[in-house]
Design a protein around this motif. Structure first.
Motif, mmCIF file in Angstrom:
data_model
loop_
_atom_site.group_PDB
_atom_site.id
_atom_site.type_symbol
_atom_site.label_atom_id
_atom_site.label_comp_id
_atom_site.label_asym_id
_atom_site.label_seq_id
_atom_site.Cartn_x
_atom_site.Cartn_y
_atom_site.Cartn_z
ATOM 1 N N UNK A 119 0.842 -1.194 0.000
ATOM 2 C CA UNK A 119 0.000 0.000 0.000
ATOM 3 C C UNK A 119 0.879 1.247 0.000
ATOM 4 N N UNK A 120 0.438 2.265 -0.708
ATOM 5 C CA UNK A 120 1.089 3.571 -0.671
ATOM 6 C C UNK A 120 0.344 4.427 0.344
ATOM 7 N N UNK A 121 1.086 5.091 1.232
ATOM 8 C CA UNK A 121 0.468 5.938 2.243
ATOM 9 C C UNK A 121 -0.031 7.222 1.600
ATOM 10 N N UNK A 122 -1.335 7.411 1.603
ATOM 11 C CA UNK A 122 -1.935 8.590 0.990
ATOM 12 C C UNK A 122 -1.539 9.840 1.776
ATOM 13 N N UNK A 123 -0.911 10.773 1.102
ATOM 14 C CA UNK A 123 -0.450 12.001 1.749
ATOM 15 C C UNK A 123 0.967 11.935 2.264
ATOM 16 N N UNK A 124 1.513 10.719 2.394
ATOM 17 C CA UNK A 124 2.906 10.551 2.783
ATOM 18 C C UNK A 124 3.258 11.169 4.127
ATOM 19 N N UNK A 125 4.533 11.443 4.285
ATOM 20 C CA UNK A 125 5.036 11.965 5.555
ATOM 21 C C UNK A 125 4.435 13.334 5.875
ATOM 22 N N UNK A 204 1.151 15.290 -11.880
ATOM 23 C CA UNK A 204 0.809 16.315 -10.892
ATOM 24 C C UNK A 204 -0.696 16.521 -10.779
ATOM 25 N N UNK A 205 -1.455 16.160 -11.812
ATOM 26 C CA UNK A 205 -2.905 16.352 -11.785
ATOM 27 C C UNK A 205 -3.616 15.298 -10.945
ATOM 28 N N UNK A 206 -2.882 14.309 -10.441
ATOM 29 C CA UNK A 206 -3.491 13.201 -9.710
ATOM 30 C C UNK A 206 -3.610 13.467 -8.221
ATOM 31 N N UNK A 207 -2.940 14.514 -7.740
ATOM 32 C CA UNK A 207 -3.000 14.867 -6.325
ATOM 33 C C UNK A 207 -3.647 16.232 -6.158
ATOM 34 N N UNK A 208 -4.179 16.472 -4.969
ATOM 35 C CA UNK A 208 -4.875 17.727 -4.678
ATOM 36 C C UNK A 208 -3.858 18.870 -4.649
ATOM 37 N N UNK A 209 -4.122 19.966 -5.374
ATOM 38 C CA UNK A 209 -3.175 21.092 -5.348
ATOM 39 C C UNK A 209 -2.919 21.573 -3.922
ATOM 40 N N UNK A 210 -1.642 21.775 -3.591
ATOM 41 C CA UNK A 210 -1.278 22.206 -2.250
ATOM 42 C C UNK A 210 -1.274 21.101 -1.223
ATOM 43 N N UNK A 211 -1.492 19.884 -1.676
ATOM 44 C CA UNK A 211 -1.524 18.724 -0.784
ATOM 45 C C UNK A 211 -0.793 17.583 -1.454
ATOM 46 N N UNK A 212 -0.402 16.586 -0.660
ATOM 47 C CA UNK A 212 0.220 15.403 -1.241
ATOM 48 C C UNK A 212 -0.755 14.219 -1.282
ATOM 49 N N UNK A 213 -2.011 14.486 -0.983
ATOM 50 C CA UNK A 213 -3.024 13.425 -1.031
ATOM 51 C C UNK A 213 -3.553 13.254 -2.457
ATOM 52 N N UNK A 214 -3.919 12.024 -2.781
ATOM 53 C CA UNK A 214 -4.530 11.772 -4.080
ATOM 54 C C UNK A 214 -5.917 12.401 -4.136
ATOM 55 N N UNK A 215 -6.322 12.787 -5.318
ATOM 56 C CA UNK A 215 -7.694 13.235 -5.509
ATOM 57 C C UNK A 215 -8.643 12.076 -5.217
ATOM 58 N N UNK A 216 -9.895 12.394 -4.968
ATOM 59 C CA UNK A 216 -10.889 11.365 -4.720
ATOM 60 C C UNK A 216 -11.193 10.563 -5.970
ATOM 61 N N UNK A 217 -11.843 9.406 -5.811
ATOM 62 C CA UNK A 217 -12.121 8.527 -6.959
ATOM 63 C C UNK A 217 -12.867 9.220 -8.097
ATOM 64 N N UNK A 218 -13.912 10.003 -7.787
ATOM 65 C CA UNK A 218 -14.686 10.662 -8.844
ATOM 66 C C UNK A 218 -13.852 11.703 -9.580
ATOM 67 N N UNK A 219 -13.046 12.463 -8.834
ATOM 68 C CA UNK A 219 -12.176 13.448 -9.473
ATOM 69 C C UNK A 219 -11.165 12.768 -10.386
ATOM 70 N N UNK A 220 -10.579 11.687 -9.907
ATOM 71 C CA UNK A 220 -9.583 10.985 -10.722
ATOM 72 C C UNK A 220 -10.218 10.392 -11.977
ATOM 73 N N UNK A 221 -11.415 9.850 -11.830
ATOM 74 C CA UNK A 221 -12.106 9.321 -13.019
ATOM 75 C C UNK A 221 -12.353 10.434 -14.033
#
Length: 280
Positions: A119-125, A204-221
C-alpha cells in the motif's frame, strides 16, 4: 477510499496509525534525495517502525547502453527487500514526501516481482506530520526476511517492446509528463514531443493542489476520462525515466484498469532515438 475499485492499494494515515506494531506489517520510508542524504532525513524523524529504503541504490541498476536507471534483477531486489524485513507473507506500507512519486516507484517494483500486498500511504510523511501523529528517530532492530520474486512481465515494457506495440489498437500509451513537455514545448531530450497516439495525464494532476493526497475517486475518473484514456485496452504509462509513470500506473490500477504497464525507459530513451517516430 472505498469508491476505488482496488482501495487496498492505498493506506490512510488513520489506518496506518491503528495498525502500527501489527505482526507482519512492514513500513518502508522511500524518501530520496539526489545527493544520497535520504537516510539522514530518515534518521532525523520517521513514522514509528519504518525502515529506510534507498530505492535508487537497492532496487535499481544502471543500463549500460543508456546510462539510465532500470529496475534491477530478481536476485538484487529480493536481497534488498529481505534486508528491509519484507518477506513473502508481509504487508507493506510505503511512503515518501514527494506526492507519492518514489513510493509509487517502490510499489511498482514490488508488483513487477509478484508482491501484491503493498500500500502507498496517501499524503505521505507530510500528512502524517500535519495530523500530529507520532514520529520516531530510532529504527527497528534488523530483521532478515525471505522475499521470493515472481515475474509479472506484462507490467514492464522496454523500448523495443514499445516500438513493436506502436499503432496497435489493443494498446494505448499514456504520457505522465507535464503538458508542455508532452506538447513539445519543453524538454531535455534530443527531440521534443510525445510517442505518436499517446494521451496526456500529468502526474501532478493526480493529487490535490497544495496537498500530497490523491484526488478522490470521482475526481480521478474525471481526469482520466478528460484525457480520453480508453477502457479495455492495455495501457502503457511513461514519463521522462520511469518515476511519475509509476504514480499514474498506481492510479489507473486503483480505478480498475486491469492491464497497466510502465515503459521504464520513457522519453529519456524514446526522445534520444532518431529512429523512432515523434508527434508534436
Amino acid at each position: 477510499m472505498t469508491n476505488f475499485v482496488q482501495p487496498e492499494l492505498l493506506a490512510s494515515t488513520a489506518w496506518l496509525s491503528e495498525n502500527l506494531g501489527r505482526p507482519g506489517l512492514r513500513i518502508l520510508d522511500a524518501r530520496w534525495r539526489p545527493d544520497g542524504s535520504g537516510r539522514d532525513v530518515h534518521a532525523r524523524g520517521h513514522i514509528p517502525g519504518a525502515r529506510h529504503l534507498d530505492w535508487a541504490a537497492t532496487l535499481m541498476t544502471t543500463d549500460e547502453e543508456s546510462g539510465q536507471l532500470r529496475l534491477a534483477g530478481p536476485e538484487q531486489v529480493a536481497n534488498a527487500l529481505g534486508e528491509a524485513g519484507v518477506g513473502d507473507g508481509s504487508t507493506v506500507v510505503v511512503y515518501d514526501d514527494t506526492s507519492s512519486l518514489y513510493a509509487a516507484r517502490v510499489w511498482w517494483s514490488l508488483r513487477v516481482y509478484g508482491f501484491e500486498s503493498c500500500r502507498v500511504l496517501d499524503g505521505g510523511m507530510a500528512s502524517w506530520l500535519a495530523e500530529g501523529r507520532a514520529e520516531d528517530q530510532q529504527s527497528p532492530p534488523p530483521h532478515r526476511a525471505t522475499f521470493t520474486p515472481r515475474g509479472t512481465l506484462r507490467m514492464r515494457v522496454a523500448t523495443a517492446d514499445a516500438r513493436e506495440l506502436l499503432g496497435s489498437e489493443a494498446v494505448q500509451f499514456v504520457d505522465a509528463r507535464p503538458s508542455a513537455e508532452y506538447r513539445g514545448f519543453e524538454g531535455t531530450s534530443r527531440r521534443l514531443g510525445h510517442i505518436p497516439g499517446a494521451v496526456n495525464v500529468p502526474a501532478a494532476s493526480l493529487t490535490v493542489p497544495g496537498s500530497q493526497r490523491f484526488r478522490g475517486p470521482d475526481e480521478l475518473r474525471s481526469v482520466i476520462r478528460g484525457a480520453a484514456v480508453a477502457r479495455g485496452r492495455r495501457l502503457i504509462c511513461y514519463d521522462g525515466a520511469g518515476v511519475a509513470a509509476t504514480k499514474l500506473a498506481l492510479v489507473l490500477t486503483l480505478l480498475g484498469h486491469e492491464d497497466v504497464a510502465v515503459f521504464e525507459g520513457g522519453w529519456a530513451d524514446w526522445g534520444d532515438r532518431l529512429d523512432l517516430p515523434v508527434e508534436r
